[in-house]
Design a protein around this motif. Structure first.
Motif, PDB file in Angstrom:
ATOM      1  N   VAL A 115       0.844  -1.210   0.000  1.00 18.99           N
ATOM      2  CA  VAL A 115       0.000   0.000   0.000  1.00 18.99           C
ATOM      3  C   VAL A 115       0.879   1.260   0.000  1.00 18.99           C
ATOM      4  O   VAL A 115       0.621   2.214  -0.745  1.00 18.99           O
ATOM      5  CB  VAL A 115      -0.970  -0.020   1.208  1.00 18.99           C
ATOM      6  CG1 VAL A 115      -1.670   1.328   1.370  1.00 18.99           C
ATOM      7  CG2 VAL A 115      -2.001  -1.144   1.046  1.00 18.99           C
ATOM      8  N   ILE A 116       1.946   1.245   0.804  1.00 24.38           N
ATOM      9  CA  ILE A 116       2.843   2.414   0.849  1.00 24.38           C
ATOM     10  C   ILE A 116       3.439   2.670  -0.536  1.00 24.38           C
ATOM     11  O   ILE A 116       3.447   3.802  -1.030  1.00 24.38           O
ATOM     12  CB  ILE A 116       3.971   2.195   1.891  1.00 24.38           C
ATOM     13  CG1 ILE A 116       3.418   2.262   3.323  1.00 24.38           C
ATOM     14  CG2 ILE A 116       5.083   3.214   1.707  1.00 24.38           C
ATOM     15  CD1 ILE A 116       4.427   1.880   4.405  1.00 24.38           C
ATOM     16  N   ALA A 117       3.927   1.592  -1.167  1.00 25.75           N
ATOM     17  CA  ALA A 117       4.571   1.755  -2.484  1.00 25.75           C
ATOM     18  C   ALA A 117       3.546   2.174  -3.538  1.00 25.75           C
ATOM     19  O   ALA A 117       3.839   2.992  -4.417  1.00 25.75           O
ATOM     20  CB  ALA A 117       5.269   0.457  -2.896  1.00 25.75           C
ATOM     21  N   ALA A 118       2.336   1.625  -3.446  1.00 23.61           N
ATOM     22  CA  ALA A 118       1.296   1.991  -4.414  1.00 23.61           C
ATOM     23  C   ALA A 118       0.928   3.468  -4.250  1.00 23.61           C
ATOM     24  O   ALA A 118       0.832   4.212  -5.237  1.00 23.61           O
ATOM     25  CB  ALA A 118       0.069   1.095  -4.219  1.00 23.61           C
ATOM     26  N   GLN A 119       0.738   3.899  -3.013  1.00 20.03           N
ATOM     27  CA  GLN A 119       0.368   5.300  -2.772  1.00 20.03           C
ATOM     28  C   GLN A 119       1.472   6.251  -3.245  1.00 20.03           C
ATOM     29  O   GLN A 119       1.195   7.302  -3.807  1.00 20.03           O
ATOM     30  CB  GLN A 119       0.110   5.522  -1.283  1.00 20.03           C
ATOM     31  CG  GLN A 119      -1.194   4.884  -0.812  1.00 20.03           C
ATOM     32  CD  GLN A 119      -1.387   4.999   0.688  1.00 20.03           C
ATOM     33  OE1 GLN A 119      -0.463   5.277   1.443  1.00 20.03           O
ATOM     34  NE2 GLN A 119      -2.606   4.784   1.123  1.00 20.03           N
ATOM     35  N   ALA A 120       2.723   5.856  -3.025  1.00 21.23           N
ATOM     36  CA  ALA A 120       3.835   6.703  -3.464  1.00 21.23           C
ATOM     37  C   ALA A 120       3.871   6.803  -4.990  1.00 21.23           C
ATOM     38  O   ALA A 120       4.481   7.705  -5.547  1.00 21.23           O
ATOM     39  CB  ALA A 120       5.153   6.158  -2.918  1.00 21.23           C
ATOM     40  N   ASN A 121       3.232   5.842  -5.660  1.00 21.30           N
ATOM     41  CA  ASN A 121       3.153   5.861  -7.126  1.00 21.30           C
ATOM     42  C   ASN A 121       1.817   6.384  -7.631  1.00 21.30           C
ATOM     43  O   ASN A 121       1.479   6.227  -8.808  1.00 21.30           O
ATOM     44  CB  ASN A 121       3.396   4.454  -7.678  1.00 21.30           C
ATOM     45  CG  ASN A 121       4.877   4.137  -7.745  1.00 21.30           C
ATOM     46  OD1 ASN A 121       5.583   4.603  -8.634  1.00 21.30           O
ATOM     47  ND2 ASN A 121       5.359   3.366  -6.785  1.00 21.30           N
ATOM     48  N   GLY A 122       1.024   6.966  -6.732  1.00 21.36           N
ATOM     49  CA  GLY A 122      -0.233   7.586  -7.160  1.00 21.36           C
ATOM     50  C   GLY A 122      -1.405   6.646  -7.283  1.00 21.36           C
ATOM     51  O   GLY A 122      -2.374   6.951  -7.984  1.00 21.36           O
ATOM     52  N   PHE A 123      -1.356   5.504  -6.602  1.00 22.58           N
ATOM     53  CA  PHE A 123      -2.500   4.580  -6.614  1.00 22.58           C
ATOM     54  C   PHE A 123      -3.148   4.527  -5.237  1.00 22.58           C
ATOM     55  O   PHE A 123      -2.465   4.570  -4.214  1.00 22.58           O
ATOM     56  CB  PHE A 123      -2.062   3.138  -6.937  1.00 22.58           C
ATOM     57  CG  PHE A 123      -1.534   2.943  -8.323  1.00 22.58           C
ATOM     58  CD1 PHE A 123      -2.399   2.926  -9.411  1.00 22.58           C
ATOM     59  CD2 PHE A 123      -0.178   2.762  -8.542  1.00 22.58           C
ATOM     60  CE1 PHE A 123      -1.920   2.721 -10.694  1.00 22.58           C
ATOM     61  CE2 PHE A 123       0.307   2.561  -9.820  1.00 22.58           C
ATOM     62  CZ  PHE A 123      -0.558   2.544 -10.898  1.00 22.58           C
ATOM     63  N   LYS A 124      -4.471   4.376  -5.249  1.00 18.71           N
ATOM     64  CA  LYS A 124      -5.175   4.020  -4.022  1.00 18.71           C
ATOM     65  C   LYS A 124      -5.422   2.513  -4.135  1.00 18.71           C
ATOM     66  O   LYS A 124      -5.671   2.005  -5.227  1.00 18.71           O
ATOM     67  CB  LYS A 124      -6.495   4.791  -3.969  1.00 18.71           C
ATOM     68  CG  LYS A 124      -7.340   4.524  -2.762  1.00 18.71           C
ATOM     69  CD  LYS A 124      -8.583   5.417  -2.819  1.00 18.71           C
ATOM     70  CE  LYS A 124      -9.466   5.227  -1.615  1.00 18.71           C
ATOM     71  NZ  LYS A 124     -10.118   3.933  -1.545  1.00 18.71           N
ATOM     72  N   VAL A 125      -5.342   1.821  -3.016  1.00 23.71           N
ATOM     73  CA  VAL A 125      -5.571   0.374  -3.062  1.00 23.71           C
ATOM     74  C   VAL A 125      -6.864   0.062  -2.310  1.00 23.71           C
ATOM     75  O   VAL A 125      -6.979   0.305  -1.113  1.00 23.71           O
ATOM     76  CB  VAL A 125      -4.391  -0.399  -2.416  1.00 23.71           C
ATOM     77  CG1 VAL A 125      -4.596  -1.904  -2.584  1.00 23.71           C
ATOM     78  CG2 VAL A 125      -3.057   0.018  -3.015  1.00 23.71           C
ATOM     79  N   ASN A 126      -7.851  -0.438  -3.031  1.00 22.86           N
ATOM     80  CA  ASN A 126      -9.084  -0.898  -2.373  1.00 22.86           C
ATOM     81  C   ASN A 126      -8.874  -2.349  -1.964  1.00 22.86           C
ATOM     82  O   ASN A 126      -8.545  -3.197  -2.800  1.00 22.86           O
ATOM     83  CB  ASN A 126     -10.277  -0.790  -3.329  1.00 22.86           C
ATOM     84  CG  ASN A 126     -10.592   0.671  -3.632  1.00 22.86           C
ATOM     85  OD1 ASN A 126     -10.421   1.541  -2.766  1.00 22.86           O
ATOM     86  ND2 ASN A 126     -11.020   0.955  -4.854  1.00 22.86           N
ATOM     87  N   ILE A 127      -9.093  -2.598  -0.673  1.00 19.72           N
ATOM     88  CA  ILE A 127      -8.771  -3.926  -0.132  1.00 19.72           C
ATOM     89  C   ILE A 127     -10.044  -4.614   0.337  1.00 19.72           C
ATOM     90  O   ILE A 127     -10.837  -4.025   1.070  1.00 19.72           O
ATOM     91  CB  ILE A 127      -7.821  -3.785   1.088  1.00 19.72           C
ATOM     92  CG1 ILE A 127      -6.563  -3.010   0.689  1.00 19.72           C
ATOM     93  CG2 ILE A 127      -7.460  -5.160   1.670  1.00 19.72           C
ATOM     94  CD1 ILE A 127      -5.745  -2.515   1.862  1.00 19.72           C
ATOM     95  N   ARG A 128     -10.231  -5.847  -0.086  1.00 21.40           N
ATOM     96  CA  ARG A 128     -11.375  -6.638   0.370  1.00 21.40           C
ATOM     97  C   ARG A 128     -10.847  -7.960   0.926  1.00 21.40           C
ATOM     98  O   ARG A 128     -10.038  -8.629   0.275  1.00 21.40           O
ATOM     99  CB  ARG A 128     -12.301  -6.897  -0.822  1.00 21.40           C
ATOM    100  CG  ARG A 128     -13.729  -7.258  -0.450  1.00 21.40           C
ATOM    101  CD  ARG A 128     -14.662  -6.964  -1.638  1.00 21.40           C
ATOM    102  NE  ARG A 128     -14.185  -7.499  -2.898  1.00 21.40           N
ATOM    103  CZ  ARG A 128     -14.444  -8.718  -3.347  1.00 21.40           C
ATOM    104  NH1 ARG A 128     -15.177  -9.560  -2.649  1.00 21.40           N
ATOM    105  NH2 ARG A 128     -13.989  -9.116  -4.524  1.00 21.40           N
TER     106      ARG A 128
END
Ligand SMILES: Cc1cc2nc3c(=O)[nH]c(=O)nc-3n(C[C@H](O)[C@H](O)[C@H](O)COP(=O)(O)O)c2cc1C
Length: 376
Positions: A115-128
């Protein structure tokens, strides 16, 4: 999963990783950085399907800690933005972790990195959450969507490591505890010489003395030790002599002359107990991280909190060493809550302490294409 060419030495992986992710590091700069040293033939295929940025997010996630460094995670790629996170049964630790508790905590740490790496790359991660059972092969469904870029010093993911030596016995500064604890209600610090720390020291030695008598535990450990450089290069997971802090002449000796059967011998068992005694004698106290309950989502969330804290520790020169035997063996796993008067369920026992040196990580990692399955 795509087969990979595994042609490298541990040191070169560490150097390439460090240099590739963190160009400022010059220690290994004389080695040319070649992507094929770091990844196998399948990396290109993974990049073709999900793009380089997303493949790098998986690589960052894989730098998370895990018990025996088994790296239990699997990423099933349904599409570039839809991934399933699960676990690989051949990487379960049935002897020390029969309920897959540590496995889920490790996957929580993996998720936090992701999640940290995704956010740093401009992504939000929806988690289910997909399962309630830690033995389910599919645990989480992730969807990457465009989101706000959240800056994070990603070198923290690269430089985080388990430290096992060089701890000072000094109590941690209350300001550092506040910083590490953040808003975590289930984070407790026991300074050296406190009653809690003294019990944890003694219980750790006693639980280790007991655990080394269990042949199945030793056999399981033996399967995860990569004594030779060739095995380290082949598997890219498990514990190397370097990771266990067996270095110098002793390191050279075990790399060349040790094998699975030595882990079952009395000398190795005795050395394990002696090492535990030396470790607890060298400590700035203990941190206990707990969870409200033991549901899958509570364990995942606890793994995430643990990793969040772990990633910050180096910036305060605080070494972190998870030591799990007390939570793996009876009666200590039952006694700990009573002795420490914990309302939560303890999930991590961490020996902590200021360290003068914080060397770069030495543990192995499987490359992204080896932990990813592309659904065709
Ligand atoms: C759930 C969990 C339990 C662990 N238990 C122990 C332990 O009992 N003893 C130990 O030396 N390290 C323990 N570790 C640390 C791992 O061995 C370490 O994370 C792994 O070898 C990878 O190394 P790294 O953290 O330096 O990347 C544990 C880590 C996790 C996540």
């Amino acid at each position: 999963m795509v087969a990979s060419r595994r042609t490298f030495l541990i040191r070169s992986v560490q150097c390439v990783l460090a240099a590739g992710f963190f160009p400022g590091l010059s220690a290994c700069a004389e080695r040319p950085v070649r992507e094929q040293d770091l990844t196998g033939d399948g990396y290109g295929e993974l990049v073709d399907v999900i793009g380089r940025q997303r493949a790098e997010i998986i690589r960052y996630a894989s730098l998370a800690p895990s018990g025996h460094n088994v790296q239990p995670w699997i990423v099933t790629i349904k599409s570039a933005d839809n991934w399933i996170i699960g676990s690989a049964e051949d990487r379960w630790l049935n002897e020390v972790d029969p309920r897959n508790r540590e496995l889920v905590l490790s996957i929580g740490a993996f998720l936090e990195n992701l999640v940290i790496a995704a956010q740093a790359n401009g992504f939000k991660v929806n988690i289910r959450t997909l399962a309630d059972n830690p033995f389910d092969p599919e645990l989480l469904s992730l969807e990457l969507v465009n989101g706000k870029r959240i800056d994070y010093p990603l070198e923290r993911l690269i430089e985080r490591r388990t430290l096992r030596t060089g701890f000072r016995n000094e109590e941690l500064d209350p300001m550092d505890i506040v910083y590490l604890k953040d808003s975590d209600d289930n984070f407790f610090y026991y300074p050296p010489a406190s009653a809690g720390a003294e019990w944890l020291d003694k219980a750790t030695i006693a639980a280790t003395e007991y655990q080394v008598t269990r042949d199945n535990v030793q056999k399981e450990l033996a399967r995860w030790i990569r004594w030779s450089d060739a095995d380290a290069a082949r598997y890219r997971n498990g514990l190397t002599p370097e990771a266990m802090d067996i270095t110098g002449l002793a390191g050279w000796y075990v790399k060349n002359f040790y094998g699975e059967s030595d882990v079952l011998g009395q000398d190795f068992r005795k050395a394990t107990v002696e090492r535990a005694k030396g470790q607890v004698a060298q400590s700035g106290g203990w941190v206990v991280i707990g969870s409200e309950n033991e549901s899958l989502s509570a364990l995942l969330e606890t793994g995430r909190r643990f990793e969040r804290m772990f990633l910050k520790a180096k910036s305060r020169s605080v070494g972190v060493h998870p030591i799990s035997q007390v939570l793996e063996e009876r009666p200590w796993v039952e006694d700990i809550r009573k002795v420490l008067e914990l309302e939560c369920k303890p999930q991590f026992l961490l020996r902590v302490g200021y360290t003068r040196e914080y060397p770069l990580p030495v543990s192995l990692r499987m490359p992204p294409e080896e932990i990813s399955y592309i659904l065709q």
